[in-house]
Write a protein that holds these residues in place. Structure first.
Motif, short mmCIF file in Angstrom:
data_model
loop_
_atom_site.label_atom_id
_atom_site.label_comp_id
_atom_site.label_asym_id
_atom_site.label_seq_id
_atom_site.Cartn_x
_atom_site.Cartn_y
_atom_site.Cartn_z
N ALA A 1 14.71 -15.27 26.97
CA ALA A 1 13.53 -15.20 27.85
C ALA A 1 12.25 -15.41 27.04
CB ALA A 1 13.49 -13.86 28.57
N GLY A 2 12.19 -14.86 25.83
CA GLY A 2 11.03 -15.07 24.97
C GLY A 2 10.87 -16.53 24.59
N ALA A 3 11.99 -17.19 24.32
CA ALA A 3 11.93 -18.62 24.00
C ALA A 3 11.44 -19.41 25.21
CB ALA A 3 13.30 -19.12 23.57
N GLY A 4 11.85 -19.01 26.41
CA GLY A 4 11.36 -19.67 27.62
C GLY A 4 9.87 -19.49 27.81
N LEU A 5 9.36 -18.31 27.45
CA LEU A 5 7.92 -18.08 27.54
C LEU A 5 7.15 -18.95 26.55
CD1 LEU A 5 7.85 -14.20 27.90
CD2 LEU A 5 7.00 -15.86 29.56
N VAL A 6 7.65 -19.03 25.33
CA VAL A 6 6.97 -19.83 24.31
C VAL A 6 7.04 -21.32 24.66
CG1 VAL A 6 7.07 -20.54 21.88
CG2 VAL A 6 7.30 -18.14 22.49
N LEU B 1 13.82 -18.22 38.23
CA LEU B 1 14.14 -17.67 36.91
C LEU B 1 13.24 -18.20 35.81
CD1 LEU B 1 18.03 -17.57 36.99
CD2 LEU B 1 16.44 -15.66 37.14
N SER B 2 12.62 -19.33 36.02
CA SER B 2 11.74 -19.88 34.98
C SER B 2 10.27 -19.55 35.23
CB SER B 2 11.93 -21.39 34.87
OG SER B 2 11.56 -22.01 36.07
N SER B 3 9.98 -18.74 36.24
CA SER B 3 8.59 -18.36 36.48
C SER B 3 8.16 -17.33 35.43
CB SER B 3 8.41 -17.80 37.89
OG SER B 3 9.07 -16.56 38.01
N ARG B 4 6.88 -17.35 35.10
CA ARG B 4 6.37 -16.49 34.03
C ARG B 4 6.57 -14.99 34.28
NH1 ARG B 4 3.88 -18.61 29.91
NH2 ARG B 4 2.53 -16.85 29.50
N GLY C 1 7.42 -22.64 27.62
CA GLY C 1 6.60 -22.89 28.80
C GLY C 1 5.12 -22.91 28.49
N ARG C 2 4.70 -22.12 27.50
CA ARG C 2 3.29 -22.08 27.13
C ARG C 2 2.85 -23.41 26.54
NH1 ARG C 2 1.90 -18.18 22.48
NH2 ARG C 2 2.65 -19.94 21.33
N GLY C 3 3.63 -23.98 25.66
CA GLY C 3 3.29 -25.28 25.06
C GLY C 3 3.30 -26.40 26.08
N HIS C 4 4.25 -26.32 27.01
CA HIS C 4 4.36 -27.35 28.04
C HIS C 4 3.16 -27.30 28.98
CE1 HIS C 4 6.21 -30.09 30.84
NE2 HIS C 4 6.08 -29.22 31.82
N ARG C 5 2.69 -26.11 29.31
CA ARG C 5 1.54 -26.01 30.22
C ARG C 5 0.26 -26.51 29.55
NH1 ARG C 5 2.75 -21.94 34.54
NH2 ARG C 5 4.88 -21.35 34.12
#
Length: 64
Positions: A48-53, A5-8, A55-59
């Motif tokens: 889901a949008g918050a998860g994308l944002v 569920l947390s995959s891009r 995840g982007r900073g974390h990567r």
């Protein structure tokens, strides 16, 4: 299950699909049910949008 569920790709699907359904629900379903469907799907889309944002900073931080 959490990793799936947390995959891009899954987050993008949840974000786009739920945003489209939230935009269309008030026109397809009449009354309060359409409004509440739009609100519920909008909340899922925002999550889901918050998860994308997030995840982007974390990567980026992990790559440095």
């Amino acid at each position: 299950m959490k990793a799936l569920l947390s995959s891009r790709p899954v987050l993008w699907f949840l974000f786009l699909f739920n945003a489209v359904v939230a935009a269309a629900a008030p026109f397809v379903v009449d009354g309060t049910q359409g409004i509440m469907s739009a609100v519920g799907m909008g909340v899922v889309s925002l999550g889901a949008g918050a998860g994308l944002v997030r995840g982007r900073g974390h990567r980026k931080a992990a790559a440095v």
